[in-house]
Write an enzyme that holds these catalytic residues in place. Structure first.
Site, short mmCIF file in Angstrom:
data_model
loop_
_atom_site.label_atom_id
_atom_site.label_comp_id
_atom_site.label_asym_id
_atom_site.label_seq_id
_atom_site.Cartn_x
_atom_site.Cartn_y
_atom_site.Cartn_z
N THR A 127 -18.17 59.00 17.06
CA THR A 127 -19.38 58.90 16.27
C THR A 127 -19.69 57.44 15.98
OG1 THR A 127 -18.45 58.85 14.03
CG2 THR A 127 -18.64 61.01 15.08
N ASP A 128 -20.88 57.20 15.50
CA ASP A 128 -21.16 55.89 14.92
C ASP A 128 -20.84 55.98 13.42
OD1 ASP A 128 -22.00 53.26 14.60
OD2 ASP A 128 -23.79 53.53 15.81
N TRP A 129 -21.09 54.93 12.70
CA TRP A 129 -20.69 54.75 11.31
C TRP A 129 -21.23 55.88 10.40
CZ3 TRP A 129 -17.64 50.67 9.59
CH2 TRP A 129 -17.56 50.45 8.21
N GLU A 130 -20.33 56.67 9.84
CA GLU A 130 -20.65 57.72 8.85
C GLU A 130 -21.58 58.79 9.39
OE1 GLU A 130 -22.22 55.90 5.29
OE2 GLU A 130 -20.22 55.65 4.45
N ASP A 131 -21.66 58.96 10.70
CA ASP A 131 -22.71 59.84 11.22
C ASP A 131 -22.46 61.33 11.02
OD1 ASP A 131 -24.66 58.05 11.90
OD2 ASP A 131 -23.89 57.68 13.90
#
Length: 758
Positions: A315-319
């Site tokens: 995932t990307d950041w906090e996705d």
């Protein structure tokens, strides 16, 4: 002593691996092996792991989580927190760590971090090495003293894949020299929305050019086979459709029909997967109303089943958190995790807590996600770690990387910047200028390494001056060093503020030439959202007032994206686009201005004339119709592929080997390029093809081949480029790539040749 220590760690890791090899495989693992054999060693490790340990492998935490201090407010100097690290390794069994604690570190500190982290990981917990990831976007921008290249858009402007490969290879080397084996790069999104804040992180608007650069970058990062100790795992970003938000704002909705998604946004990822890219990062936004992190049709059906990707999907950041917090497709974290895992996510960049772990463990314990699904992701994660040699050598031989930040590496960055800078205008041959000329250097980009480098430079947004490379030169400093005349400096204005204009006007009267360096504040992602592509009024005013003095004006553009320069262009005798040229960009521009190097960059995107007319070069015929029913609607400031030189080139004798081709044939194109000037130079031979009639409305033209060549003054070069006929295809109404029989026209410069596909 140190070598023995590292060896003992490697043997410890190997001992663990071999102790697992006699374990039985689960039924789920056996089913997976029928599709792709990840290896007996990996299967044996998974067979010994608990649910908690498997979920841990799927967890990626921010360095802040295991550091002294609070998240985003760490103590200085930075140190790991032993109790937090113990919890991460022995309670949560974390498989990956990312990022940097707010700013760049030197290599000695990275060495301390990696040794402490990996020593703990392979001797305690589940005894599996950590895979550390970092955003090394245009060089290893979070390690002090590293080599910083032009940003990706500038690399694309070189139209030279070998330079891109070299830049990636050096970045991989210096990343590994910092103890980091996983690079969150390259961005493979296509730059077809100029408002987008990450426009500069791409390889431009064209599919073929971006594919060519993507292929070169993956080769540079990973090598031709299994990555060695000087290579890293590449990470394709951001699958899929991230770069085309309707609003132009980061992480806002994109509406992309399947035909367009496959025609324009998928090919770069297809190319990278063919080259063996080991990891992929997922689009943080939504496409057609579905957040991509929850879209099984994209993450499993397309990525895994159709494209055959075998590596890690992170995932990307906090996705995953954003699935319930922002997208509102889940009511809470537990439901969000279920959606993401079922869609096909392997690793969660949570990254600031352990909410992902707790939710996923609970889902498996309650039978809502089968443990075999964890096995799938763990198998991919462990396989990538194995490919990187982390089981054999989790801690690198730090002292073996003697070329880190070397002159050789910096010369490569300089060469890349030199070939990227694009001459867009040169009336009356104002450039090159004499070294003895008195020059006023002004503008908000003239004396700023931050503007010159852009975001992802020592800090996330790249605006903190205290971390800048000590011996790098700004544009002003480089011109002062190169010049034999008098060099004056005055900012003249800020990036958006009116200040210092009067001083600049006074100094301009003493100058023979005025160089105005226009720029944009470094930014990326959400902080880089803008409301308009219009150049700030303060910068327009600076050029306008200077032009009233009657002095020759050279404008250097140092921009994240194509800001509108329609009002500025008529006032300047010469204009160069520097993109974001990196630490060596100042020196590169100085060498070009004074004629030591002949510019050879070409635009990798269409430069718009108006902020409301953002039409790419490969537009449809209906987009050429103007309000007077003529064919002049497409009227950009400069077209894709445009770029001048101090040399002049003429094209002749364009030919194709035959007039008719079959679907499986290769088109052989030959053309003569003559340097009709007295200056040696590089030229990019660009081959465009027009499909006369197609079942899906064809573009007016598409780039189908190119080559950058060097031609001596007065000499002629014959260039032969082969284009597989399959490259002329398109995605049809059934979402299938096809080549249809019919008539085509090939164009190179002002020459054309017709042929037919049967």
């Amino acid at each position: 002593m140190k070598n023995k220590f590292l060896l003992s760690l490697g043997l410890l890791s190997l001992a663990f691996v071999h102790s697992c090899e006699s374990s039985e495989n689960t039924e789920a693992i056996a089913q997976e092996e029928q599709e792709f054999n990840y290896g007996q060693t990996i299967d044996s490790i998974i067979a010994r792991m608990t649910i908690e340990q498997k979920v841990g492998q799927m967890t990626q935490i921010n360095l802040d989580v295991i550091s002294e201090g609070e998240i985003f407010a760490l103590k200085e100097p930075h140190r790991l927190d032993s109790s937090k690290l113990d919890s991460a390794i022995n309670h949560f069994y974390v498989g990956s760590v990312l990022n940097v604690g707010g700013h760049t570190y030197d290599r000695n500190h990275w060495k301390e971090i990696i040794i402490e982290l990996q020593t703990k990981a392979i001797s305690e917990g589940n005894r599996i090495p950590i895979i550390y990831g970092i955003d090394a976007i245009h060089g290893v921008n979070y390690t002090a003293g590293s080599t910083l290249f032009p940003q990706q858009i500038g690399q694309a402007a070189t139209w030279n894949p070998e330079l891109v490969k070299t830049a990636a290879s050096i970045t991989a080397y210096e990343c590994r020299a910092s103890g980091i084996p996983w690079n969150f790069s390259p961005v493979l999104d296509l730059a077809r929305q100029p408002l987008w804040s990450r426009f500069f992180e791409t390889y431009g608007e064209d599919v073929y050019l971006a594919k060519s650069m993507s292929r070169a970058c993956i080769e540079g990062y990973q090598g031709d086979g299994q990555p060695g100790p000087e290579k890293v795992a590449a990470c394709m970003k951001h699958f899929l459709g991230y770069s085309m938000p309707i609003s132009g704002k980061d992480r806002t909705p994109a509406w992309i029909p399947n035909i367009q998604l496959r025609e324009y946004f998928l090919p770069t990822f297809q190319e990278a997967i063919k080259k063996g890219a080991l990891t992929v990062m997922i689009n943080s936004g939504e496409v057609n109303g579905i957040p991509v992190h929850a879209d099984q049709s994209i993450l499993t059906d397309l990525l895994r089943d159709e494209l055959g990707f075998k590596g890690i999907a992170v995932t990307d950041w906090e996705d995953i958190i954003k699935l319930y917090r922002d997208h509102r497709v889940a009511k809470d974290m537990r439901e969000a995790v279920k959606l993401a895992i079922n869609a096909g996510i392997d690793m969660s960049m949570t990254p600031n807590d352990y909410s992902f772990n707790k939710a996923l463990i609970d889902l498996v314990r309650n039978g809502e996600i089968p443990e075999s699904r964890l096995d799938e992701s763990c198998r991919r994660i462990l396989w990538v770690k194995q490919q990187l040699g982390l089981f054999e050598q989790p801690i690198p031989e730090f002292d073996s990387y003697q070329k880190f930040g070397s002159k050789e590496h910096r010369n490569a960055a300089l060469n890349t910047a030199l070939e990227s800078i694009t001459l867009l205008k040169n009336d009356s041959e104002l450039l090159p200028m004499s070294k003895s000329a008195n020059v006023l250097v002004c503008g908000p980009a003239a004396n700023s390494l931050n503007v010159q480098n852009g975001a992802w430079t020592h800090t996330w947004q790249g605006v903190d001056e205290q971390y800048n490379t000590a011996d790098a030169k700004t544009i002003y400093q480089a011109i002062e060093e190169e010049s034999e005349g008098r060099v004056l400096f005055s900012p003249g204005c800020g990036l958006s503020e009116r200040n210092g204009l009067e001083v600049a006007l006074k100094q301009a009267k003493e100058a023979d030439v005025v160089l105005v360096c226009l720029g944009e504040i470094p930014s990326t992602e959400k902080p880089g959202d803008i409301e308009s592509l219009d150049l700030p009024k303060s910068q327009i005013e600076l050029v306008t007032e200077l032009s009233k003095l009657g002095k020759p004006i050279v404008v250097a553009l140092v921009l994240n994206r194509p800001m509108i320069v329609r009002e500025v262009e008529p006032l300047a005798g010469s204009i160069l686009h520097c993109y974001l040229p990196g630490d060596e960009g100042g020196r590169a521009l100085a060498k070009i201005l004074f004629g030591e190097v002949n510019p050879s960059g070409k635009l990798p995107f269409t430069y718009p004339r108006y902020s409301g007319s953002l039409v790419p070069y490969d537009h449809k015929y209906t987009e050429t119709l103007d309000k007077d029913f003529g064919r002049d609607a497409f009227n950009p400031q400069w077209e894709f592929g445009f770029g001048l030189s101090y040399s002049t080139f003429s094209y002749s004798n364009l030919s194709v080997a035959k007039k008719s081709y079959g679907i499986g044939d290769t088109l052989d194109v030959s053309v003569d390029v003559t340097n009709t000037s007295e200056i040696e130079g590089r030229e990019v031979v660009e081959i465009f093809v027009t499909d006369r009639v197609a079942s899906i409305t064809p573009s007016v033209k598409r780039l189908r081949g190119f080559r950058k060549i060097f031609v001596e003054a007065g000499e002629k070069a014959t260039v032969v480029i082969q284009i597989p006929i399959d490259e002329l295809g398109f995605v049809n109404k059934d979402a299938v790539h096809v080549v249809e029989a019919g008539d085509f026209q090939l164009s190179v410069d002002n020459l054309t040749a017709d042929f037919r596909v049967e």
